[in-house]
Design a protein around this motif. Structure first.
Motif, PDB file in Angstrom:
ATOM      1  N   ALA A  32      -6.674   1.534  -6.173  1.00 48.40           N
ATOM      2  CA  ALA A  32      -7.988   0.980  -5.832  1.00 48.40           C
ATOM      3  C   ALA A  32      -8.132   0.762  -4.337  1.00 48.40           C
ATOM      4  N   GLN A  33      -7.008   0.456  -3.650  1.00 46.00           N
ATOM      5  CA  GLN A  33      -7.034   0.225  -2.211  1.00 46.00           C
ATOM      6  C   GLN A  33      -5.941   1.075  -1.549  1.00 46.00           C
ATOM      7  N   PRO A  34      -6.162   2.394  -1.453  1.00 49.52           N
ATOM      8  CA  PRO A  34      -5.131   3.305  -0.926  1.00 49.52           C
ATOM      9  C   PRO A  34      -5.012   3.252   0.592  1.00 49.52           C
ATOM     10  N   ALA A  35      -4.438   2.158   1.081  1.00 48.92           N
ATOM     11  CA  ALA A  35      -4.271   1.991   2.523  1.00 48.92           C
ATOM     12  C   ALA A  35      -3.113   1.038   2.779  1.00 48.92           C
ATOM     13  N   CYS A  36      -2.530   1.132   3.953  1.00 50.05           N
ATOM     14  CA  CYS A  36      -1.435   0.246   4.340  1.00 50.05           C
ATOM     15  C   CYS A  36      -1.970  -1.181   4.478  1.00 50.05           C
ATOM     16  N   PRO A  37      -1.343  -2.167   3.826  1.00 49.71           N
ATOM     17  CA  PRO A  37      -1.823  -3.545   3.927  1.00 49.71           C
ATOM     18  C   PRO A  37      -1.589  -4.174   5.294  1.00 49.71           C
ATOM     19  N   HIS A  38      -0.751  -3.514   6.130  1.00 48.60           N
ATOM     20  CA  HIS A  38      -0.454  -4.059   7.454  1.00 48.60           C
ATOM     21  C   HIS A  38      -1.461  -3.600   8.512  1.00 48.60           C
ATOM     22  N   CYS A  39      -1.782  -2.301   8.508  1.00 55.08           N
ATOM     23  CA  CYS A  39      -2.653  -1.770   9.565  1.00 55.08           C
ATOM     24  C   CYS A  39      -3.891  -1.063   9.019  1.00 55.08           C
ATOM     25  N   GLY A  40      -3.955  -0.829   7.714  1.00 53.67           N
ATOM     26  CA  GLY A  40      -5.113  -0.166   7.134  1.00 53.67           C
ATOM     27  C   GLY A  40      -5.065   1.348   7.198  1.00 53.67           C
ATOM     28  N   HIS A  41      -3.972   1.917   7.678  1.00 52.38           N
ATOM     29  CA  HIS A  41      -3.844   3.371   7.751  1.00 52.38           C
ATOM     30  C   HIS A  41      -3.800   3.957   6.344  1.00 52.38           C
ATOM     31  N   GLU A  42      -4.479   5.072   6.133  1.00 52.28           N
ATOM     32  CA  GLU A  42      -4.610   5.638   4.793  1.00 52.28           C
ATOM     33  C   GLU A  42      -3.535   6.661   4.440  1.00 52.28           C
ATOM     34  N   LYS A  43      -2.653   6.959   5.364  1.00 54.13           N
ATOM     35  CA  LYS A  43      -1.586   7.917   5.075  1.00 54.13           C
ATOM     36  C   LYS A  43      -0.255   7.181   4.974  1.00 54.13           C
ATOM     37  N   PHE A  44       0.408   7.362   3.853  1.00 51.94           N
ATOM     38  CA  PHE A  44       1.722   6.767   3.626  1.00 51.94           C
ATOM     39  C   PHE A  44       2.461   7.629   2.616  1.00 51.94           C
ATOM     40  N   ARG A  45       3.761   7.400   2.483  1.00 53.15           N
ATOM     41  CA  ARG A  45       4.571   8.186   1.552  1.00 53.15           C
ATOM     42  C   ARG A  45       5.601   7.285   0.893  1.00 53.15           C
ATOM     43  N   LYS A  46       6.144   7.761  -0.200  1.00 55.23           N
ATOM     44  CA  LYS A  46       7.149   6.983  -0.916  1.00 55.23           C
ATOM     45  C   LYS A  46       8.383   6.802  -0.046  1.00 55.23           C
ATOM     46  N   TRP A  47       8.984   5.615  -0.162  1.00 52.71           N
ATOM     47  CA  TRP A  47      10.121   5.291   0.700  1.00 52.71           C
ATOM     48  C   TRP A  47      11.145   4.466  -0.090  1.00 52.71           C
ATOM     49  N   GLY A  48      11.725   5.079  -1.101  1.00 52.29           N
ATOM     50  CA  GLY A  48      12.743   4.402  -1.884  1.00 52.29           C
ATOM     51  C   GLY A  48      12.164   3.344  -2.809  1.00 52.29           C
ATOM     52  N   ALA A  49      13.008   2.407  -3.192  1.00 47.28           N
ATOM     53  CA  ALA A  49      12.607   1.345  -4.113  1.00 47.28           C
ATOM     54  C   ALA A  49      13.317   0.056  -3.745  1.00 47.28           C
TER      55      ALA A  49
END
Length: 322
Positions: A47-64
């Motif tokens: 629903a909110q596909p953006a980084c919660p820190h800066c609002g950037h819309e591009k991100f990728r999976k980074w482990g767990a």
């Protein structure tokens, strides 16, 4: 798991003792709760596909994380996050119990009963409840049109749970107010409904009801062409000049004026009081939260209401005002 291994697992079930079966059942139930919570949390990121820190819309999976929650890394600020980062549930332990807690809130269970069902301390159950409470303003109707009904419902001012610095002498719970009728001992809540609509407008008033406080609360939502039905209170007498709407006041001692009445808003008051009754009094400072809690389940009756309630709490649904 491969099919052969799964078949062997099923064939071994009859060999388990009753105690082992109970342990296995509990483990499966806990695992299902965790998986369901993870799936619901992931919907917030949808629903909110953006980084919660800066609002950037591009991100990728980074482990767990250690708990197995999917982690992501922002392509903008290079910080990591998960689906609940930036929410009040971010550092909450026991996220697997949130779905069950939402179902218990739909049933209006007390804090102690909910704690017993969840197997947690009552203070933890209290924290879960208030973390999931909806915001009253979030689901207010955008506009009220047509024939409207408005009235106030009153609750005695309460400092329940406050141990020190009371502005008055404590009294026994359930005792009557010292003053009759409307006074500063009562807290007014303005309610309004439109005929043919399930949406209800609920707004706690800052003081004893007056034309100004009622007009200020209704102005953002009442349509100029609306016809407002009310009781014979003097608060609504000059409301046509202030709001510019038509007001039909029901004479004292009668139930209607031609086709106009306030039966729907009175029924709303009855449902509100019925909803709050099991709690044996609500602190005035928490009253807006409990009213929002009531309105959510008053308008959502489907079997999926509890799941939708949790999605709303974590911000995975859009504002559904109408």
């Amino acid at each position: 798991m491969r099919r052969q291994a799964f078949t062997r697992l099923l064939s071994s079930l009859p060999k388990l003792s009753p105690r082992q079966l109970r342990t296995l059942n509990q483990a499966v139930g806990t695992f299902n709760q965790r998986q369901e919570s993870k799936e619901l949390a992931a919907k917030r990121l949808e629903a909110q596909p953006a980084c919660p820190h800066c609002g950037h819309e591009k991100f990728r999976k980074w482990g767990a994380t250690n708990a197995g929650t999917q982690r992501y890394r922002c392509s903008g600020c290079a910080r990591t996050f998960n689906a609940l980062t930036g929410t009040s549930f971010e550092r909450l332990h026991g996220k697997a119990q949130l779905v069950e807690n939402a179902a218990l809130m739909a049933e209006r269970l007390s804090v102690r009963k909910a704690a017993k069902e969840l197997g947690i301390h009552r203070n933890t159950a209290w924290r879960y409840r208030h973390l999931m409470m909806p915001v009253l303003e979030k689901h207010q109707p955008r506009s009220l049109e047509g024939v409207l009904e408005a009235d106030e419902v009153f609750f005695r001012e309460s400092f329940k749970g406050q141990k020190t610095a009371l502005p008055r002498k404590p009294y026994k719970r359930g005792s009557r107010a010292s003053k009759r009728g409307i006074s500063t001992e009562q807290k007014a809540v303005l309610t309004a409904v439109a005929r043919g609509s399930k949406a209800s407008f609920i707004a706690p008033l800052p003081a004893v009801p007056s034309t100004k406080t009622v007009a200020d609360a209704l102005r953002p939502v009442v349509h100029k062409d609306a016809v407002l039905c009310s009781d014979s209170s003097s608060v609504y007498t000059t409301l046509p000049k202030v709001l510019g709407v038509t007001v039909r006041q029901i004479p004292r001692g009668t139930h209607k004026l031609g086709p106009y009445h306030i039966n729907n808003v009175n029924a709303l008051h009855s449902r509100i009081r019925g909803w709050l009754h099991p709690f044996r009094g609500v602190a005035t400072k928490h009253l807006p939260k409990y009213l929002a809690w009531f309105r959510y389940f008053d308008q959502h009756h489907s079997p999926e209401a509890a799941v939708k309630f949790m999605l709303d709490a974590i911000g995975a649904t859009k504002n559904n005002m109408n």
